[in-house]
Design an enzyme around this catalytic site. Structure first.
Site, PDB file in Angstrom:
ATOM      1  N   CYS B 108      31.089   7.584 -49.285  1.00  0.00           N
ATOM      2  CA  CYS B 108      31.337   8.350 -48.166  1.00  0.00           C
ATOM      3  C   CYS B 108      30.114   9.235 -47.999  1.00  0.00           C
ATOM      4  O   CYS B 108      29.691  10.118 -48.949  1.00  0.00           O
ATOM      5  CB  CYS B 108      32.358   9.294 -48.253  1.00  0.00           C
ATOM      6  SG  CYS B 108      32.305  10.407 -46.892  1.00  0.00           S
ATOM      7  N   CYS B 111      30.725  13.266 -46.749  1.00  0.00           N
ATOM      8  CA  CYS B 111      31.369  14.411 -47.488  1.00  0.00           C
ATOM      9  C   CYS B 111      31.973  13.562 -48.827  1.00  0.00           C
ATOM     10  O   CYS B 111      31.400  13.192 -49.652  1.00  0.00           O
ATOM     11  CB  CYS B 111      32.364  15.273 -46.651  1.00  0.00           C
ATOM     12  SG  CYS B 111      33.646  14.164 -45.761  1.00  0.00           S
ATOM     13  N   SER B 112      33.495  13.225 -48.801  1.00  0.00           N
ATOM     14  CA  SER B 112      34.021  12.539 -50.020  1.00  0.00           C
ATOM     15  C   SER B 112      35.186  11.918 -49.425  1.00  0.00           C
ATOM     16  O   SER B 112      36.272  11.765 -49.965  1.00  0.00           O
ATOM     17  CB  SER B 112      34.423  13.824 -50.695  1.00  0.00           C
ATOM     18  OG  SER B 112      35.253  14.632 -49.943  1.00  0.00           O
ATOM     19  N   CYS B 113      35.061  11.303 -48.180  1.00  0.00           N
ATOM     20  CA  CYS B 113      36.194  10.600 -47.648  1.00  0.00           C
ATOM     21  C   CYS B 113      36.642   9.600 -48.743  1.00  0.00           C
ATOM     22  O   CYS B 113      35.900   8.782 -49.281  1.00  0.00           O
ATOM     23  CB  CYS B 113      36.112   9.879 -46.251  1.00  0.00           C
ATOM     24  SG  CYS B 113      35.970  11.202 -45.053  1.00  0.00           S
TER      25      CYS B 113
END
Lengths: 107, 211
Positions: B108, B111-113
Site C-alpha cells: 500500500c 498508507c497501510s491498507c
C-alpha cells in the site's frame, strides 16, 4: 539500505496505540467517516511527517495514525483541537490530584 | 517499580501522547460516538482472533478444491466470507494467484491498507517507507531481501492496495504435497507468502521448522 526483513514485534507496542487503532475503526464502522477518507487522511499525515524529517520506518506509524484521527475529528467538528488539549489538561490535573493507587476520574 | 522518595499523594500523569488519546476517547464517548466496550472488543479481535490463520485456511482450500479456487477468482469477498471472514468496512477482496511464470506482490503506497480479515494487522515493515516505495520501484530487490529469488522470465506484478481494494496472494502450492489435505497444507502457508514477499514453505522447510 534499510533492512526490510525484521522480527515481528507485537501488534501494538503501547496500549495507547491499540486505543487509537480502535477509535478510528469504531468511527469508520459507525459511518462517522468513510474508509476512503480515513486512508487519505492517514496517507497525508504520513507524507507530512516524512516531509518534516520522520524516518517513517514503521515504528512511528501510530503517531501518524493519531495525528490523522485528531485531524479528521477536528474537521468533522467531533472534537476540536482546543477541546482535546483542554481535556488533556483536565486529565493531567486529575492524575496530579489523585492519591497514588486510587482510580483517576475527571470531576 | 519502587516509589521510594516519591510523592504518594498524587498519581504520575501518563505521557502527552497517552493523554491525547485518553482525551479524544473521553470526548467521543461523551458525545455517544463510540462505546468503550466496542473499543475493547475491537482491540481484542485484532490482537487475538484475526490473523494469518484465516488466510491460511483460504489458501489451503484453494489448493485442494478447484471450485473454491474458481469462486475466489470470481468473487473473492464472497468466497472468503464463506469461512465467516468478513470485512467490516465493505472493502473488496481480490485474490491474485502465483504460478510458474507469475509472481504477485502486495503493497500500500499511500498508507497501510491491508487485507485485515485474512491476515490481521500488518507487520512493521509493511508500514515502512522503504517497503512502500521500493516494492513498486524495485520489487525484485525487495524479494531478494526476503530471500526470494525468481527466474528472470517470471512476470512480477505489484498490487497497490486501497481502502476499497485489498489483495491476497495465493502462493504456489509447493512440490511434494500431492494428496495432502487442506489441514495438512495450512502450515505451509505463511503470512509473508500471502503478501507475496516469500514463497510458501516446502515440506522440507516445515519439517526443519518443527525440529
Amino acid at each position: 539500505m534499510t533492512a526490510l526483513k525484521q522480527e515481528d514485534g507485537p501488534a501494538f507496542c503501547e496500549p495507547w496505540q491499540a486505543q487509537a487503532f480502535a477509535l478510528a475503526n469504531a468511527l469508520i464502522d459507525k459511518g462517522v467517516f468513510t474508509a476512503d477518507e480515513w486512508a487519505n487522511t492517514l496517507g497525508a499525515e504520513i507524507k507530512r511527517a516524512q516531509a518534516a524529517g520522520d524516518p517513517d520506518t514503521g515504528e512511528t506509524y501510530y503517531n501518524h495514525w493519531l495525528a490523522a484521527l485528531e485531524r479528521l475529528c477536528a474537521e468533522k467538528g467531533l472534537a476540536l483541537g482546543d477541546e482535546v488539549s483542554d481535556r488533556a489538561e483536565e486529565w493531567r490535573n486529575a492524575y496530579l490530584a489523585t492519591p497514588h493507587g486510587q482510580p483517576v476520574a475527571l470531576k | 517499580m519502587p516509589h521510594d522518595g516519591h510523592d504518594h499523594d498524587h498519581t504520575e500523569p501518563p505521557s502527552d501522547i497517552e493523554l491525547r488519546v485518553k482525551s479524544l476517547e473521553s470526548l467521543l464517548v461523551e458525545k455517544g460516538l463510540v462505546d468503550p466496550a466496542t473499543l475493547d472488543a475491537l482491540v481484542d479481535r485484532y490482537e487475538h482472533h484475526v490473523g494469518p490463520q484465516n488466510g491460511r485456511k483460504v489458501v489451503a482450500r484453494a489448493w485442494t478444491d478447484p471450485d473454491y479456487r474458481q469462486w475466489l477468482q470470481d468473487d473473492a469477498s464472497a468466497a472468503i466470507g464463506d469461512f465467516g471472514f468478513k470485512g467490516r468496512q465493505g472493502e473488496h477482496m481480490v485474490c491474485v494467484e502465483n504460478g510458474p511464470k507469475v509472481h504477485n506482490l502486495v503493497v500500500c503506497t499511500l498508507c497501510s491498507c491491508y487485507p485485515w480479515t485474512v491476515l490481521g494487522l500488518p507487520p512493521v515493515w509493511y508500514k515502512s517507507a522503504p517497503y512502500r516505495s521500493r516494492a513498486v520501484a524495485d520489487p525484485r530487490g525487495v524479494l531478494a531481501e526476503f530471500g526470494t529469488t525468481l527466474d528472470p522470465d517470471v512476470d512480477v506484478r505489484v498490487w497497490d492496495s486501497t481502502s476499497e481494494m485489498r489483495y491476497l496472494v495465493i502462493p504456489e502450492r509447493p512440490a511434494g504435497t500431492d494428496g495432502w489435505t487442506a489441514e495438512q497444507l495450512e502450515p505451509l502457508v505463511t503470512r509473508n507468502s500471502m503478501i507475496g514477499v516469500e514463497k510458501a514453505r516446502t515440506p522440507e522447510e516445515l519439517k526443519g521448522a518443527a525440529e
